[in-house]
Design an enzyme around this catalytic site. Structure first.
Site, PDB file in Angstrom:
ATOM      1  N   GLU A  43       0.928  -1.261   0.102  1.00  0.00           N
ATOM      2  CA  GLU A  43       0.155   0.033  -0.036  1.00  0.00           C
ATOM      3  C   GLU A  43       0.917   1.113  -0.002  1.00  0.00           C
ATOM      4  OE1 GLU A  43      -3.631   1.883   2.797  1.00  0.00           O
ATOM      5  OE2 GLU A  43      -2.057   0.604   3.768  1.00  0.00           O
ATOM      6  N   LYS A 112      -9.722   2.243  -1.613  1.00  0.00           N
ATOM      7  CA  LYS A 112     -10.060   1.926  -0.293  1.00  0.00           C
ATOM      8  C   LYS A 112     -11.146   2.323   0.169  1.00  0.00           C
ATOM      9  CE  LYS A 112      -7.355   1.744   3.904  1.00  0.00           C
ATOM     10  NZ  LYS A 112      -6.001   1.999   4.553  1.00  0.00           N
ATOM     11  N   CYS A 146      -5.228  -2.837   3.150  1.00  0.00           N
ATOM     12  CA  CYS A 146      -5.149  -2.756   4.360  1.00  0.00           C
ATOM     13  C   CYS A 146      -6.474  -2.687   5.544  1.00  0.00           C
ATOM     14  CB  CYS A 146      -4.217  -1.462   4.689  1.00  0.00           C
ATOM     15  SG  CYS A 146      -3.306  -1.321   6.240  1.00  0.00           S
TER      16      CYS A 146
END
Length: 194
Positions: A43, A112, A146
């Site tokens: 990431e 995300k 994540c």
């Protein structure tokens, strides 16, 4: 289809995209030399979490990252699930997953959704809207980034839409490594991911 995947664990140079491009290419080249046909950098591999300088750092770095990944995928004849990078769209910044195929074709299938408030992501990034599903080499995959891995219902939704493998690029802290491993294993077991 069986794949040999390299998870690139590179030291990210905070706020230094050019250095990170050079480091990433060395790792991609090494992965290709080991016979890997797919590699995954972490990431925010282009800049790290240098969020206070997004205006300065973004300046087309998603475009640069796409060109870089496209060239590497083509040169090293491997697919790249290109971690994530900052992407500016409609005046908002997103933490966006990039995909580059062996033929150089690139896409951005996912930004995300679950922003990590303890890192102030919600102050700098807008949440994405897509589910992260993509096809690659004839297979159906998905990506989350994540903190997204902490939301089992979100991952289940992706699995029910046909994903067989889940990629989770992250810049996860070492102090919570056990949480990372446990969450990844739990999502894999719950959804019977490969």
């Amino acid at each position: 289809m069986k794949r040999k995947i390299a998870c690139i664990q590179m030291d990210i140079a905070y706020g230094d995209p050019e250095k990170n491009f050079n480091t990433a290419e060395k790792w991609i080249e090494k992965a290709a030399a080991y016979g890997c046909d797919l590699a995954v950098p972490p990431e925010q591999w282009t800049t790290g979490y240098d969020l206070t300088r997004l205006d300065e750092l973004e300046k087309g770095y998603a475009v640069h990252a796409i060109k870089f990944l496209s060239r590497c995928a083509s040169n090293y004849q491997m697919d790249l699930v290109g971690g994530s990078t900052v992407h500016l769209s409609d005046g908002k910044y997103y933490n966006t997953l990039l995909i580059a195929e062996k033929d150089g074709k690139c896409s951005m299938p996912y930004s995300k959704i679950h922003l990590f408030q303890l890192m102030d992501e919600h102050r700098y990034f807008a949440p994405g809207a897509s589910d992260g599903l993509f096809t690659l080499g004839g297979g159906t995959f998905a990506g989350v980034i994540c903190y997204d891995i902490r939301f089992p219902e979100w991952v289940r939704k992706i699995a029910l839409r046909g994903a067989k493998t889940l990629f989770v690029p992250a810049e996860w802290p070492l102090t919570r490594l056990d949480h990372w491993r446990t969450l990844c294993m739990a999502r894999a077991i719950e959804n019977q991911f490969l």
